[in-house]
Motif scaffolding. Structure first.
Motif, PDB file in Angstrom:
ATOM      1  N   HIS A  45      50.888  41.203  31.495  1.00  0.00           N
ATOM      2  CA  HIS A  45      50.474  39.876  31.971  1.00  0.00           C
ATOM      3  C   HIS A  45      49.063  39.921  32.569  1.00  0.00           C
ATOM      4  O   HIS A  45      48.696  39.045  33.338  1.00  0.00           O
ATOM      5  N   ARG A  46      48.301  40.967  32.213  1.00  0.00           N
ATOM      6  CA  ARG A  46      46.988  41.172  32.822  1.00  0.00           C
ATOM      7  C   ARG A  46      46.082  39.942  32.660  1.00  0.00           C
ATOM      8  O   ARG A  46      45.528  39.440  33.637  1.00  0.00           O
ATOM      9  N   VAL A  47      46.009  39.451  31.430  1.00  0.00           N
ATOM     10  CA  VAL A  47      45.090  38.340  31.169  1.00  0.00           C
ATOM     11  C   VAL A  47      45.537  37.091  31.928  1.00  0.00           C
ATOM     12  O   VAL A  47      44.711  36.381  32.513  1.00  0.00           O
ATOM     13  N   HIS A  48      46.857  36.852  31.953  1.00  0.00           N
ATOM     14  CA  HIS A  48      47.366  35.644  32.634  1.00  0.00           C
ATOM     15  C   HIS A  48      47.053  35.680  34.126  1.00  0.00           C
ATOM     16  O   HIS A  48      46.654  34.669  34.711  1.00  0.00           O
ATOM     17  N   ILE A  49      47.232  36.849  34.748  1.00  0.00           N
ATOM     18  CA  ILE A  49      46.983  36.951  36.193  1.00  0.00           C
ATOM     19  C   ILE A  49      45.486  36.771  36.466  1.00  0.00           C
ATOM     20  O   ILE A  49      45.097  36.078  37.401  1.00  0.00           O
ATOM     21  N   ARG A  50      44.651  37.355  35.624  1.00  0.00           N
ATOM     22  CA  ARG A  50      43.201  37.266  35.838  1.00  0.00           C
ATOM     23  C   ARG A  50      42.679  35.843  35.671  1.00  0.00           C
ATOM     24  O   ARG A  50      41.648  35.480  36.231  1.00  0.00           O
TER      25      ARG A  50
END
Lengths: 295, 350
Positions: free
Chosen positions: A52-57
């Motif tokens: 979920h890296r992109v979503h959190i960023r």
């Protein structure tokens, strides 16, 4: 009694004093530090959840803009206590500033707001904007920071989105399509080359596969060569180049075992040479050039 | 001849019905799909002994060389039912590595006179589904999702007499259960001494299992009151089932590590936990072993080639007790299945 529109300079002097300036400075510094800490925590959190890296960023730039707008509103309403007539005076002043000196900065800020509201791209996206290509690592009010494939950090002004088209490879997702081209000699077995390339992609450690994300192999004929194009999804856009290299390397390893050659037109005379003979007869071999035998 | 088989009653009935109906409906191959150590081989053995005269069984070895070995065994088959265990070992994750599996699938498709009952590792099955659409070759698919708490209890307690094991609810309070105190070594330079400072950390594994329990309760509409009425023995096996996800080998390990002086304390049931931070390549090697369950080091090196330093990755995995290597055969540690799975999931590996 005549209408008296206050002079902006007078307004500024009437509301600014040492105490107010100090309050604003402290507020801005504290807000800046707070935003930095929150954004840093969000980035650290995103690294812990790879999937979920992109979503959190994506939350970070939105938080920054909303928070700064709240701070500006707070300063205007409660610290400066600007009245409606003062606001009119300021509008005139702001208009003049934008018109003459700071129009680019305000265009950048407007661009930043548009990027956030329209979701043109997100932090973590792999984008191409104008001459720039790379992963979006931060979207600020004035500029967007990209990390290029050479690991350079490029600061791209946000107003570029008004004049340049933006291509996003993943658009908010971690996976991204990667296109890898393999060029082979027209006399080589093209079907086998396609099969090998497909398996090189399917067995790669970076592949992303599901019902909607498959591997496509295309063959194109050119006068001097054949092009095998592999369209496959990488599981994390950070591995874009590793994925491409992995497919290329393992494909060529298998090509060599099955006598699939690089286009003759690319390397004239390469396949006609005797074993041990240097590639270009007109050119001395590398050892001859540097004179290894004399060392 | 194996003893009474416990568990998977519905799954066994489905397979038996397919065997009985075979003849009227030819070509109905069966795939039994499960994670490592879930009991698929034992299930296959049990089914084989139910139909001994009309069936034969083939086990794919962890160190197979070529399709010829497999082909020889398949061509010798005279019986109507063919049990083939560990079919996922027929492919290797490299260019040209699907050849054997493709020939094997062709063999199945061209021999409708046989009923093929095959077993597959769930991780390999999912990967092969995306690459070769393998599900189309097997009209009947049986997924083994793990045993229930009472089934685990029946298997484990069959080794003990009544009253031989004492079950206690435990005396830990809630804070003790959810907080783990770990020693943090603090070096004091002036005194040239190191002091271990207890640092509280949240017990994520327990929190996770409690959350799953809660979700299960909500989904199955079980009341908390009902849970409170359970005996310590029932609670212990429910807990073991939750931690092991019904994996019998893992359940047995948890049992052995929780049993002290013939006593099981529900609050102190062993919870496997790993903290290894692995690089991408090592995670990939671990995931390959998980996908195979058991694989020879040579096969692994052949599949990966020179792209990854396999020896280094295996050493790291072994050091963190995530895998076991015996006679150059690598197998995943039953306690580490969920951990490697979560690492691979985080890295979005397929």
């Amino acid at each position: 009694m005549s209408d008296h529109n206050p002079n902006p300079a007078e307004v500024l002097l009437s509301i600014l004093n040492f105490e107010v300036v100090l309050q604003i400075t402290v507020l801005l510094v504290v807000s800046y530090i707070f935003v930095k800490v929150v954004v840093s925590l969000l980035f650290r959190l995103s690294e812990r959840f790879d999937s979920h890296r992109v979503h959190i960023r994506m939350i970070a730039p939105l938080f920054k803009i909303v928070f700064y707008l709240i701070v500006i509103y707070y300063i205007a309403s409660y610290v400066l206590s600007i009245s409606s007539s003062q606001l009119v005076a300021f509008s005139a002043l702001t208009g003049a500033i934008i018109g003459f000196g700071l129009k680019d900065i305000f265009a950048d800020v407007a661009g930043g707001i548009v990027i956030i509201l329209e979701s043109t791209y997100h932090v973590g996206d792999q984008i191409r904007m104008g001459d720039y290509y790379g992963e979006v690592i931060d979207i600020g009010l004035r500029s967007t920071q990209l990390r290029t494939p050479d690991d350079n950090t490029v600061s791209v002004p946000n107003n570029l989105i008004f004049i340049e088209s933006v291509a996003s490879g993943n658009y908010g997702k971690s996976e991204m399509m990667v296109i890898t081209d393999m060029f082979i000699d027209p006399q080589s077995d093209a079907y086998l080359a396609m099969k090998i390339s497909e398996e090189a992609a399917l067995t790669s450690k970076y592949i992303f596969l599901n019902e909607k994300h498959g591997v496509t192999i295309l063959l194109n004929e050119f006068p001097s060569h054949l092009r095998v194009r592999i369209k496959a999804y990488v599981n994390d856009l950070r591995y874009e180049f590793e994925f491409r290299s992995d497919i290329t390397r393992r494909s060529w390893k298998a090509f060599a075992q099955h006598d699939i050659k690089a286009p003759e037109a690319f390397f004239p005379g390469y396949y006609q040479r005797e074993p041990g003979e240097s590639f270009s007869p007109d050119r001395p071999s590398r050892s001859e050039r540097v004179g290894f035998e004399n060392i | 001849m194996p003893g009474e088989f416990i568990g998977y009653k519905d799954e066994i009935k489905k397979i038996e019905d397919t065997i009985i109906d075979f003849g009227s409906e030819p070509g109905a191959s069966i795939a039994i799909i499960a994670g490592p150590y879930t009991g698929k081989s034992t299930l296959m053995d049990n089914l084989y002994y139910k139909f001994p005269l009309m069936s034969t069984r083939i086990k794919i070895p962890a160190e197979w060389d070529s399709y010829e070995d497999c082909e020889k065994a398949l061509n010798r088959v005279q019986e109507k039912i063919v049990f083939i265990d560990d079919c996922h070992l027929l492919y290797r994750r490299r260019v040209g590595g699907f050849q054997t599996l493709r020939k094997y699938l062709d063999h199945i498709a061209t021999h409708p006179e046989h009923l093929f009952i095959t077993s597959w590792n769930i991780f390999s099955w999912e990967y092969l589904n995306e690459t070769l659409h393998i599900e189309k070759h097997f009209p009947t698919q049986i997924h083994l999702h793990g045993l229930e708490a009472d089934e685990i209890k029946s298997i484990i307690m069959s080794d003990y007499n009544t009253g031989e094991v004492i079950f206690e609810s435990g005396d830990k309070n809630t804070i003790e259960r959810y907080l783990i105190f770990e020693k943090y070594p603090l070096r004091i330079k002036n005194l040239e001494r190191t002091i271990d400072i207890p640092v509280p950390k949240l017990n994520y594994s327990l929190l996770n299992s409690q959350l799953n329990n809660f979700l299960n309760r909500v989904l199955k509409k079980k009341s908390r009151q009902n849970e409170n009425e359970k005996t310590p023995e029932e609670l212990a096996f429910l807990r073991i089932k939750d931690i092991s996800s019904g994996n019998i080998r893992l359940a047995q390990i948890i049992w052995q590590k929780s049993l002290h002086n013939s006593t099981i304390k529900v609050d102190e049931i062993y919870l496997p936990s790993f903290k290894a931070k692995l690089d991408y390549d090592t995670t990939f090697v671990g995931f390959l072993i998980l996908s195979m369950g058991k694989v020879s080091q040579d096969s692994l090196e052949d599949a990966i080639g020179d792209e990854i330093d396999v020896v280094r990755s295996l050493a790291i995995l072994r050091k963190h007790e995530l895998i076991d290597i015996r006679d150059r055969i690598c197998s995943v540690n039953p306690e580490a299945i969920q951990y490697i799975e979560s690492l691979a999931k985080d890295a979005r590996m397929r």
